[in-house]
Enzyme design. Sequence first.
Site, PDB file in Angstrom:
ATOM      1  N   ASP A 186       0.960  -1.214   0.233  1.00  0.00           N
ATOM      2  CA  ASP A 186      -0.162   0.168   0.020  1.00  0.00           C
ATOM      3  C   ASP A 186       0.914   1.126   0.104  1.00  0.00           C
ATOM      4  O   ASP A 186       1.806   1.393   0.926  1.00  0.00           O
ATOM      5  CB  ASP A 186      -0.780  -0.001   1.183  1.00  0.00           C
ATOM      6  N   GLU A 270      -1.967  -1.032  -5.800  1.00  0.00           N
ATOM      7  CA  GLU A 270      -3.277  -0.492  -6.181  1.00  0.00           C
ATOM      8  C   GLU A 270      -2.879   0.520  -7.523  1.00  0.00           C
ATOM      9  O   GLU A 270      -1.850   0.648  -7.792  1.00  0.00           O
ATOM     10  CB  GLU A 270      -3.247   0.917  -5.109  1.00  0.00           C
ATOM     11  N   CYS A 323     -12.719  -4.925   5.122  1.00  0.00           N
ATOM     12  CA  CYS A 323     -12.182  -5.525   6.179  1.00  0.00           C
ATOM     13  C   CYS A 323     -11.449  -6.873   5.546  1.00  0.00           C
ATOM     14  O   CYS A 323     -11.908  -7.870   4.925  1.00  0.00           O
ATOM     15  CB  CYS A 323     -13.320  -6.183   7.053  1.00  0.00           C
ATOM     16  N   CYS A 326     -13.223 -10.108   7.520  1.00  0.00           N
ATOM     17  CA  CYS A 326     -14.615 -10.801   7.220  1.00  0.00           C
ATOM     18  C   CYS A 326     -15.221 -10.241   5.763  1.00  0.00           C
ATOM     19  O   CYS A 326     -16.091 -10.544   5.387  1.00  0.00           O
ATOM     20  CB  CYS A 326     -15.657 -10.521   8.402  1.00  0.00           C
ATOM     21  N   CYS A 342     -13.837  -2.992  12.655  1.00  0.00           N
ATOM     22  CA  CYS A 342     -14.830  -3.480  11.468  1.00  0.00           C
ATOM     23  C   CYS A 342     -16.061  -3.755  12.367  1.00  0.00           C
ATOM     24  O   CYS A 342     -16.021  -4.427  13.432  1.00  0.00           O
ATOM     25  CB  CYS A 342     -14.260  -4.678  11.171  1.00  0.00           C
ATOM     26  N   CYS A 345     -16.866  -7.886  12.263  1.00  0.00           N
ATOM     27  CA  CYS A 345     -16.407  -8.817  13.244  1.00  0.00           C
ATOM     28  C   CYS A 345     -15.388  -8.058  14.279  1.00  0.00           C
ATOM     29  O   CYS A 345     -14.795  -8.816  15.056  1.00  0.00           O
ATOM     30  CB  CYS A 345     -15.414  -9.453  12.399  1.00  0.00           C
ATOM     31  N   ASP A 352      -3.514   1.262   6.741  1.00  0.00           N
ATOM     32  CA  ASP A 352      -2.357   1.067   5.801  1.00  0.00           C
ATOM     33  C   ASP A 352      -2.243  -0.751   5.827  1.00  0.00           C
ATOM     34  O   ASP A 352      -2.312  -1.060   4.518  1.00  0.00           O
ATOM     35  CB  ASP A 352      -1.166   1.813   5.693  1.00  0.00           C
TER      36      ASP A 352
HETATM   37 ZN   LIG Z   1     -14.335  -7.456   9.505  1.00  0.00          ZN
END
Ligand SMILES: [Zn+2]
Length: 403
Positions: A186, A270, A323, A326, A342, A345, A352
């Site tokens: 990243d 990216e 995320c 999950c 998140c 989860c 980053d």
């Molecule tokens: Zn999650």
Amino acid sequence: MLLAHRIRLDPNKVQATYLTRAAGTARFAYNWALAEWQRQYQASLADPALPKPNEMALRRRLNAVKHREFPWMLEVTKSAPQTAIMQLGRAFENFFSRRARFPTFRRKGRGDRFSLSNDDFRVEKKHIRIPKLGWVRMREGLRFAGRIVSACISRLAGDWYASITVDMPDGLSLPPAESQGTVGVDLGVKQLATLSTGEKYAGPKALRTLLVRLRRLSRELSRKVKGSRNRVKARLKLAKLHARIANLRRDSLHQLTTSITRRFHTIGIEDLNVKGTLGNRCLSRAIADMGFGEVRRQLIYKAAWRGGQLVVADRWYPSSKLCSCCGHRLEALALDQRQWTCPGCARQHDRDVNAAINLRNMAVSSTVSACGGEGSGLARECKAKPAPEKQESSGKAALGRIS
Ligand SMILES: [Zn+2]
């Protein structure tokens, strides 16, 4: 594949004078040919029987008249005026095929340079032999073993460099990457790069202090009287600082991309729409400093040298908002929010690192689906893409004692 190695030269005073004179001769020949080109073109418009200008004829003409009209040209290598006119020919080719603007006259002190054709110079260990001058010391030896194509001698911020182009049909074949598998990278503003392993590359710290000094020096320069000796001195000082900053940046990017390609076979990054990001004024300075496009360019060719590959995410792939645990996708994530939890989860994420892990997962899934024959539509590969025409590798020598 053409590779160029740029090496700092250590000329003594007499040699430096010769280099300045050769660059001046190249500039003169270029400008002479450009003026001549325009004159012949106008003449051919008036009288269609006259030939259209071309660089070959101009070179022949200069050779015919230089003994009589420009005897001082004979004091330096014949390559200097000849290659300058060949470069003018290429500039016109680029203009005619709409790749560049109409060629302009060269100016003294702006990109002073001259080129040598391969039969006109020799390289031995840490020396380069230039006709009518002799051996000039180089800061390091040529690192690429291949057929030498040409050399360009140029001055930057008062120092001389030789960029030697070598033809290596297979590029560099380096040992394959250590088997650390796939990594996501990243690229960022706060950190130069964050890896999916959690490692962070901060980029050179010295840069910030140098940027402060840069601002001060530019201010000082603007206060100096135009045409004064002090202004010339201030300008050279500023140019040296600019060169030092550029070297620091280049060095840190090379260290980053070399280390990544040496360790990992498959690299996911990216697709930063750099132009779009540059519209944001707060970010633009930091991003331009770091050179995202340059990181990607280096990763592509360095990975190819080790048989590795680069996987670039689709521009709309939400690497920051997903995320990695999950798969929950956030609606929005402010740019200054470095940490988030998140809702799916309840996992704590470093912005980053999470993005880097997503990029690694993306790279893994796209290579798996490529093997299965189905495109996931998420990413595209940049494997063994015909490498950009010429790669400049700049050694430590270019870094040394500039200040
Ligand atoms: Zn999650």
